[in-house]
Design a protein around this motif. Structure first.
Motif, PDB file in Angstrom:
ATOM      1  N   VAL A  68      11.150  12.297   4.542  1.00  0.00           N
ATOM      2  CA  VAL A  68      10.135  11.901   5.514  1.00  0.00           C
ATOM      3  C   VAL A  68       9.427  10.636   5.037  1.00  0.00           C
ATOM      4  CG1 VAL A  68       7.986  12.581   6.678  1.00  0.00           C
ATOM      5  CG2 VAL A  68       9.836  14.242   6.397  1.00  0.00           C
ATOM      6  N   ALA A  69       9.193  10.515   3.729  1.00  0.00           N
ATOM      7  CA  ALA A  69       8.566   9.306   3.185  1.00  0.00           C
ATOM      8  C   ALA A  69       9.457   8.089   3.425  1.00  0.00           C
ATOM      9  CB  ALA A  69       8.273   9.477   1.690  1.00  0.00           C
ATOM     10  N   ASN A 121       1.940  12.715  11.022  1.00  0.00           N
ATOM     11  CA  ASN A 121       2.609  12.859  12.317  1.00  0.00           C
ATOM     12  C   ASN A 121       4.124  12.955  12.150  1.00  0.00           C
ATOM     13  OD1 ASN A 121       0.137  12.764  13.585  1.00  0.00           O
ATOM     14  ND2 ASN A 121       0.344  10.644  14.254  1.00  0.00           N
ATOM     15  N   LEU A 122       4.691  12.131  11.279  1.00  0.00           N
ATOM     16  CA  LEU A 122       6.133  12.197  11.038  1.00  0.00           C
ATOM     17  C   LEU A 122       6.530  13.545  10.448  1.00  0.00           C
ATOM     18  CD1 LEU A 122       6.968   8.636   9.657  1.00  0.00           C
ATOM     19  CD2 LEU A 122       7.729   9.643  11.811  1.00  0.00           C
ATOM     20  N   ALA A 123       5.714  14.058   9.534  1.00  0.00           N
ATOM     21  CA  ALA A 123       6.012  15.351   8.910  1.00  0.00           C
ATOM     22  C   ALA A 123       5.960  16.477   9.941  1.00  0.00           C
ATOM     23  CB  ALA A 123       5.045  15.625   7.762  1.00  0.00           C
ATOM     24  N   VAL A 124       4.944  16.458  10.786  1.00  0.00           N
ATOM     25  CA  VAL A 124       4.813  17.490  11.819  1.00  0.00           C
ATOM     26  C   VAL A 124       5.990  17.391  12.794  1.00  0.00           C
ATOM     27  CG1 VAL A 124       3.412  18.222  13.807  1.00  0.00           C
ATOM     28  CG2 VAL A 124       2.320  17.742  11.601  1.00  0.00           C
ATOM     29  N   ASP A 125       6.366  16.168  13.180  1.00  0.00           N
ATOM     30  CA  ASP A 125       7.529  15.989  14.054  1.00  0.00           C
ATOM     31  C   ASP A 125       8.785  16.538  13.398  1.00  0.00           C
ATOM     32  OD1 ASP A 125       5.910  14.765  15.916  1.00  0.00           O
ATOM     33  OD2 ASP A 125       6.605  12.722  15.474  1.00  0.00           O
ATOM     34  N   HIS A 126       8.930  16.296  12.094  1.00  0.00           N
ATOM     35  CA  HIS A 126      10.100  16.797  11.367  1.00  0.00           C
ATOM     36  C   HIS A 126      10.126  18.327  11.376  1.00  0.00           C
ATOM     37  CE1 HIS A 126      13.289  16.941   8.377  1.00  0.00           C
ATOM     38  NE2 HIS A 126      12.585  17.920   7.825  1.00  0.00           N
ATOM     39  N   LEU A 159      10.451   3.159   6.839  1.00  0.00           N
ATOM     40  CA  LEU A 159      11.147   2.463   7.923  1.00  0.00           C
ATOM     41  C   LEU A 159      10.227   2.262   9.126  1.00  0.00           C
ATOM     42  CD1 LEU A 159      14.588   4.274   7.698  1.00  0.00           C
ATOM     43  CD2 LEU A 159      14.025   1.968   6.879  1.00  0.00           C
ATOM     44  N   ARG A 160       9.407   3.261   9.429  1.00  0.00           N
ATOM     45  CA  ARG A 160       8.493   3.163  10.559  1.00  0.00           C
ATOM     46  C   ARG A 160       7.422   2.100  10.304  1.00  0.00           C
ATOM     47  NH1 ARG A 160       6.735   6.834  14.610  1.00  0.00           N
ATOM     48  NH2 ARG A 160       8.871   7.568  14.522  1.00  0.00           N
ATOM     49  N   VAL A 161       6.898   2.054   9.080  1.00  0.00           N
ATOM     50  CA  VAL A 161       5.852   1.087   8.737  1.00  0.00           C
ATOM     51  C   VAL A 161       6.379  -0.340   8.880  1.00  0.00           C
ATOM     52  CG1 VAL A 161       4.483   0.189   6.795  1.00  0.00           C
ATOM     53  CG2 VAL A 161       4.479   2.624   7.301  1.00  0.00           C
ATOM     54  N   GLN A 162       7.669  -0.524   8.614  1.00  0.00           N
ATOM     55  CA  GLN A 162       8.252  -1.860   8.745  1.00  0.00           C
ATOM     56  C   GLN A 162       8.173  -2.383  10.179  1.00  0.00           C
ATOM     57  OE1 GLN A 162       9.262  -3.605   5.989  1.00  0.00           O
ATOM     58  NE2 GLN A 162       8.425  -1.801   4.975  1.00  0.00           N
ATOM     59  N   ARG A 163       8.129  -1.469  11.149  1.00  0.00           N
ATOM     60  CA  ARG A 163       8.100  -1.870  12.553  1.00  0.00           C
ATOM     61  C   ARG A 163       6.683  -1.992  13.118  1.00  0.00           C
ATOM     62  NH1 ARG A 163      12.044   2.563  13.246  1.00  0.00           N
ATOM     63  NH2 ARG A 163      10.422   3.534  14.471  1.00  0.00           N
ATOM     64  N   VAL A 164       5.677  -1.574  12.350  1.00  0.00           N
ATOM     65  CA  VAL A 164       4.300  -1.610  12.843  1.00  0.00           C
ATOM     66  C   VAL A 164       3.790  -3.054  12.776  1.00  0.00           C
ATOM     67  CG1 VAL A 164       1.934  -0.868  12.374  1.00  0.00           C
ATOM     68  CG2 VAL A 164       3.810   0.759  12.185  1.00  0.00           C
ATOM     69  N   MET A 222       0.826  -1.188   0.000  1.00  0.00           N
ATOM     70  CA  MET A 222       0.000   0.000   0.000  1.00  0.00           C
ATOM     71  C   MET A 222       0.874   1.258   0.000  1.00  0.00           C
ATOM     72  SD  MET A 222      -2.796   1.457   2.692  1.00  0.00           S
ATOM     73  CE  MET A 222      -3.870   0.083   2.479  1.00  0.00           C
ATOM     74  N   LEU A 223       1.972   1.229   0.724  1.00  0.00           N
ATOM     75  CA  LEU A 223       2.846   2.391   0.789  1.00  0.00           C
ATOM     76  C   LEU A 223       3.376   2.747  -0.601  1.00  0.00           C
ATOM     77  CD1 LEU A 223       4.368   4.508   2.446  1.00  0.00           C
ATOM     78  CD2 LEU A 223       6.145   2.825   2.827  1.00  0.00           C
ATOM     79  N   ILE A 224       3.750   1.763  -1.365  1.00  0.00           N
ATOM     80  CA  ILE A 224       4.272   2.019  -2.716  1.00  0.00           C
ATOM     81  C   ILE A 224       3.175   2.583  -3.607  1.00  0.00           C
ATOM     82  CG2 ILE A 224       5.233   0.910  -4.772  1.00  0.00           C
ATOM     83  CD1 ILE A 224       6.687  -0.998  -2.783  1.00  0.00           C
ATOM     84  N   ALA A 225       1.986   2.039  -3.496  1.00  0.00           N
ATOM     85  CA  ALA A 225       0.870   2.525  -4.316  1.00  0.00           C
ATOM     86  C   ALA A 225       0.483   3.949  -3.952  1.00  0.00           C
ATOM     87  CB  ALA A 225      -0.337   1.596  -4.160  1.00  0.00           C
ATOM     88  N   GLU A 226       0.554   4.293  -2.674  1.00  0.00           N
ATOM     89  CA  GLU A 226       0.140   5.614  -2.199  1.00  0.00           C
ATOM     90  C   GLU A 226       1.285   6.625  -2.150  1.00  0.00           C
ATOM     91  OE1 GLU A 226      -2.883   6.497  -1.699  1.00  0.00           O
ATOM     92  OE2 GLU A 226      -3.885   4.561  -1.670  1.00  0.00           O
ATOM     93  N   ARG A 227       2.478   6.198  -2.481  1.00  0.00           N
ATOM     94  CA  ARG A 227       3.669   7.054  -2.331  1.00  0.00           C
ATOM     95  C   ARG A 227       3.538   8.421  -3.009  1.00  0.00           C
ATOM     96  NH1 ARG A 227       8.801   6.956  -0.580  1.00  0.00           N
ATOM     97  NH2 ARG A 227      10.346   8.111  -1.750  1.00  0.00           N
ATOM     98  N   PRO A 228       3.115   8.496  -4.283  1.00  0.00           N
ATOM     99  CA  PRO A 228       3.026   9.838  -4.905  1.00  0.00           C
ATOM    100  C   PRO A 228       2.093  10.788  -4.135  1.00  0.00           C
ATOM    101  CG  PRO A 228       2.875   8.132  -6.579  1.00  0.00           C
ATOM    102  CD  PRO A 228       2.803   7.437  -5.253  1.00  0.00           C
ATOM    103  N   MET A 229       0.954  10.271  -3.710  1.00  0.00           N
ATOM    104  CA  MET A 229       0.016  11.115  -2.976  1.00  0.00           C
ATOM    105  C   MET A 229       0.587  11.462  -1.598  1.00  0.00           C
ATOM    106  SD  MET A 229      -4.006  10.540  -2.084  1.00  0.00           S
ATOM    107  CE  MET A 229      -4.422  10.320  -3.808  1.00  0.00           C
ATOM    108  N   LEU A 230       1.244  10.505  -0.951  1.00  0.00           N
ATOM    109  CA  LEU A 230       1.860  10.768   0.348  1.00  0.00           C
ATOM    110  C   LEU A 230       2.929  11.846   0.242  1.00  0.00           C
ATOM    111  CD1 LEU A 230       2.231   7.174   1.812  1.00  0.00           C
ATOM    112  CD2 LEU A 230       1.091   9.091   2.929  1.00  0.00           C
ATOM    113  N   VAL A 231       3.775  11.755  -0.778  1.00  0.00           N
ATOM    114  CA  VAL A 231       4.851  12.733  -0.939  1.00  0.00           C
ATOM    115  C   VAL A 231       4.270  14.121  -1.175  1.00  0.00           C
ATOM    116  CG1 VAL A 231       6.797  13.424  -2.403  1.00  0.00           C
ATOM    117  CG2 VAL A 231       6.578  11.052  -1.655  1.00  0.00           C
TER     118      VAL A 231
END
Length: 158
Positions: free
Chosen positions: A26-27, A56-61, A32-37, A1-10
């Motif tokens: 950040v993506a 959340n990661l973007a805001v933290d950054h 890396l974070r998704v790998q640990r979920v 799902m991450l690969i499919a949604e990557r353009p929209m996420l970026v």
């Protein structure tokens, strides 16, 4: 799902962080974070979870960058702020202190004097000084410490 949604996420991350290259970073962190979920308990809406985690990661950054910029600005202000010129009494005291340190530096014994000069004034690393002088790095460290101790005592009027 991450690969499919990557353009929209970026694109979403770029709006939050203000830059596409930073959004890419950040993506990558998101990947890396998704790998640990773990999926225990099961995540009902994985897409929503993915976008919330990305936000959340973007805001933290952004917060971390703002904090880093604030600390850097404070450090720059401390380093480059205008200092009030010393009053005549302070200037005289500083001149006496400087004269003591210069006299002590001129009378440093060899090879302490040469090693200290190469390291502190010519900017050679301790390993380079050691190779130049044909001694060990430990010996260079010992001579630099000795020189600093002598100069510190001279500065303090001992």
């Amino acid at each position: 799902m991450l690969i499919a949604e990557r353009p929209m996420l970026v694109r979403r991350l770029a709006r939050i962080v203000g830059s596409e290259p930073v959004a890419e970073d950040v993506a990558q962190s998101l990947y890396l974070r998704v790998q640990r979920v773990e999926d225990d308990p099961p995540i009902n809406n994985k897409r929503s979870f993915l976008f919330r985690l990305a936000s959340n990661l973007a805001v933290d950054h952004v917060r971390a960058e703002q904090s880093r910029a604030r600390m850097q600005a404070e450090a720059q202000a401390l380093l480059w702020s205008e200092l009030a010129p010393p009053d005549p009494e302070q200037a005289a005291s500083l001149n006496i202190e400087l004269a003591r340190v210069l006299k002590a530096a001129a009378t440093l014994p060899e090879p302490t004097k040469s090693i200290f000069r190469l390291h502190r004034f010519e900017g050679l690393r301790q390993s380079e000084v050691a190779a130049h002088q044909g001694v060990s790095v430990t010996t260079v460290e010992k001579h630099v410490r000795r020189a600093l101790a002598i100069l510190r005592r001279a500065r303090d009027g001992e």
